[in-house]
Design a protein around this motif. Structure first.
Motif, PDB file in Angstrom:
ATOM      1  N   GLN A  23       0.830  -1.204   0.000  1.00  0.00           N
ATOM      2  CA  GLN A  23       0.000   0.000   0.000  1.00  0.00           C
ATOM      3  C   GLN A  23       0.863   1.253   0.000  1.00  0.00           C
ATOM      4  O   GLN A  23       0.554   2.231  -0.680  1.00  0.00           O
ATOM      5  CB  GLN A  23      -0.955  -0.005   1.196  1.00  0.00           C
ATOM      6  CG  GLN A  23      -2.073  -1.010   1.059  1.00  0.00           C
ATOM      7  CD  GLN A  23      -2.918  -1.147   2.316  1.00  0.00           C
ATOM      8  OE1 GLN A  23      -2.451  -0.875   3.428  1.00  0.00           O
ATOM      9  NE2 GLN A  23      -4.146  -1.593   2.153  1.00  0.00           N
ATOM     10  N   ARG A  24       1.966   1.238   0.765  1.00  0.00           N
ATOM     11  CA  ARG A  24       2.886   2.384   0.757  1.00  0.00           C
ATOM     12  C   ARG A  24       3.515   2.546  -0.631  1.00  0.00           C
ATOM     13  O   ARG A  24       3.623   3.654  -1.142  1.00  0.00           O
ATOM     14  CB  ARG A  24       3.967   2.212   1.820  1.00  0.00           C
ATOM     15  CG  ARG A  24       3.504   2.518   3.223  1.00  0.00           C
ATOM     16  CD  ARG A  24       4.670   2.587   4.196  1.00  0.00           C
ATOM     17  NE  ARG A  24       5.438   1.349   4.260  1.00  0.00           N
ATOM     18  CZ  ARG A  24       5.175   0.320   5.055  1.00  0.00           C
ATOM     19  NH1 ARG A  24       4.131   0.372   5.866  1.00  0.00           N
ATOM     20  NH2 ARG A  24       5.946  -0.751   5.059  1.00  0.00           N
ATOM     21  N   VAL A  29       3.922   5.256  -5.932  1.00  0.00           N
ATOM     22  CA  VAL A  29       3.754   5.206  -7.385  1.00  0.00           C
ATOM     23  C   VAL A  29       2.710   6.237  -7.821  1.00  0.00           C
ATOM     24  O   VAL A  29       2.890   6.936  -8.824  1.00  0.00           O
ATOM     25  CB  VAL A  29       3.368   3.782  -7.851  1.00  0.00           C
ATOM     26  CG1 VAL A  29       2.924   3.777  -9.304  1.00  0.00           C
ATOM     27  CG2 VAL A  29       4.530   2.824  -7.653  1.00  0.00           C
ATOM     28  N   ASP A  30       1.628   6.351  -7.070  1.00  0.00           N
ATOM     29  CA  ASP A  30       0.604   7.357  -7.385  1.00  0.00           C
ATOM     30  C   ASP A  30       1.186   8.765  -7.336  1.00  0.00           C
ATOM     31  O   ASP A  30       0.907   9.596  -8.208  1.00  0.00           O
ATOM     32  CB  ASP A  30      -0.578   7.253  -6.415  1.00  0.00           C
ATOM     33  CG  ASP A  30      -1.465   6.047  -6.680  1.00  0.00           C
ATOM     34  OD1 ASP A  30      -1.361   5.452  -7.771  1.00  0.00           O
ATOM     35  OD2 ASP A  30      -2.259   5.699  -5.784  1.00  0.00           O
ATOM     36  N   ASP A  31       2.004   9.033  -6.307  1.00  0.00           N
ATOM     37  CA  ASP A  31       2.632  10.351  -6.185  1.00  0.00           C
ATOM     38  C   ASP A  31       3.557  10.626  -7.364  1.00  0.00           C
ATOM     39  O   ASP A  31       3.549  11.716  -7.938  1.00  0.00           O
ATOM     40  CB  ASP A  31       3.424  10.455  -4.876  1.00  0.00           C
ATOM     41  CG  ASP A  31       2.530  10.464  -3.647  1.00  0.00           C
ATOM     42  OD1 ASP A  31       1.313  10.689  -3.797  1.00  0.00           O
ATOM     43  OD2 ASP A  31       3.061  10.235  -2.539  1.00  0.00           O
ATOM     44  N   GLU A  32       4.359   9.633  -7.727  1.00  0.00           N
ATOM     45  CA  GLU A  32       5.288   9.791  -8.854  1.00  0.00           C
ATOM     46  C   GLU A  32       4.525  10.011 -10.160  1.00  0.00           C
ATOM     47  O   GLU A  32       4.895  10.850 -10.976  1.00  0.00           O
ATOM     48  CB  GLU A  32       6.190   8.555  -8.976  1.00  0.00           C
ATOM     49  CG  GLU A  32       7.213   8.652 -10.071  1.00  0.00           C
ATOM     50  CD  GLU A  32       8.259   9.727  -9.834  1.00  0.00           C
ATOM     51  OE1 GLU A  32       8.879  10.161 -10.818  1.00  0.00           O
ATOM     52  OE2 GLU A  32       8.467  10.125  -8.672  1.00  0.00           O
TER      53      GLU A  32
END
Length: 74
Positions: A23-24, A29-32
């Motif tokens: 999950q982290r 990955v979402d932030d990137e």
């Protein structure tokens, strides 16, 4: 039986830690992806603007050539 239960509990706890880790990573990955998406959208916008300017210049050149040809014929 108790040993088996303890082993199973250890497996469950390990799986839970693995899920938290995934999950982290997913959040990272979402932030990137978001950091990449913002400049990409800006680039697409700039490309569209430049394409419009090129088209405008092409029309101006075409008009000037047409005008020049008309002046030559007269």
């Amino acid at each position: 039986m108790q040993k088996l239960a303890m082993e199973r509990l250890a497996q469950i706890e390990g799986a839970e830690r693995h899920i938290e880790s995934l999950q982290r990573e997913n959040g990272d990955v979402d932030d990137e992806l978001e950091r990449i998406r913002v400049p990409e959208m800006g680039a697409h916008s700039k490309v569209a603007l430049l394409e419009a300017r090129v088209e405008e210049r092409e029309k101006e050149i075409e008009s000037l050539l047409k005008s020049n040809n008309e002046q030559r014929t007269t």
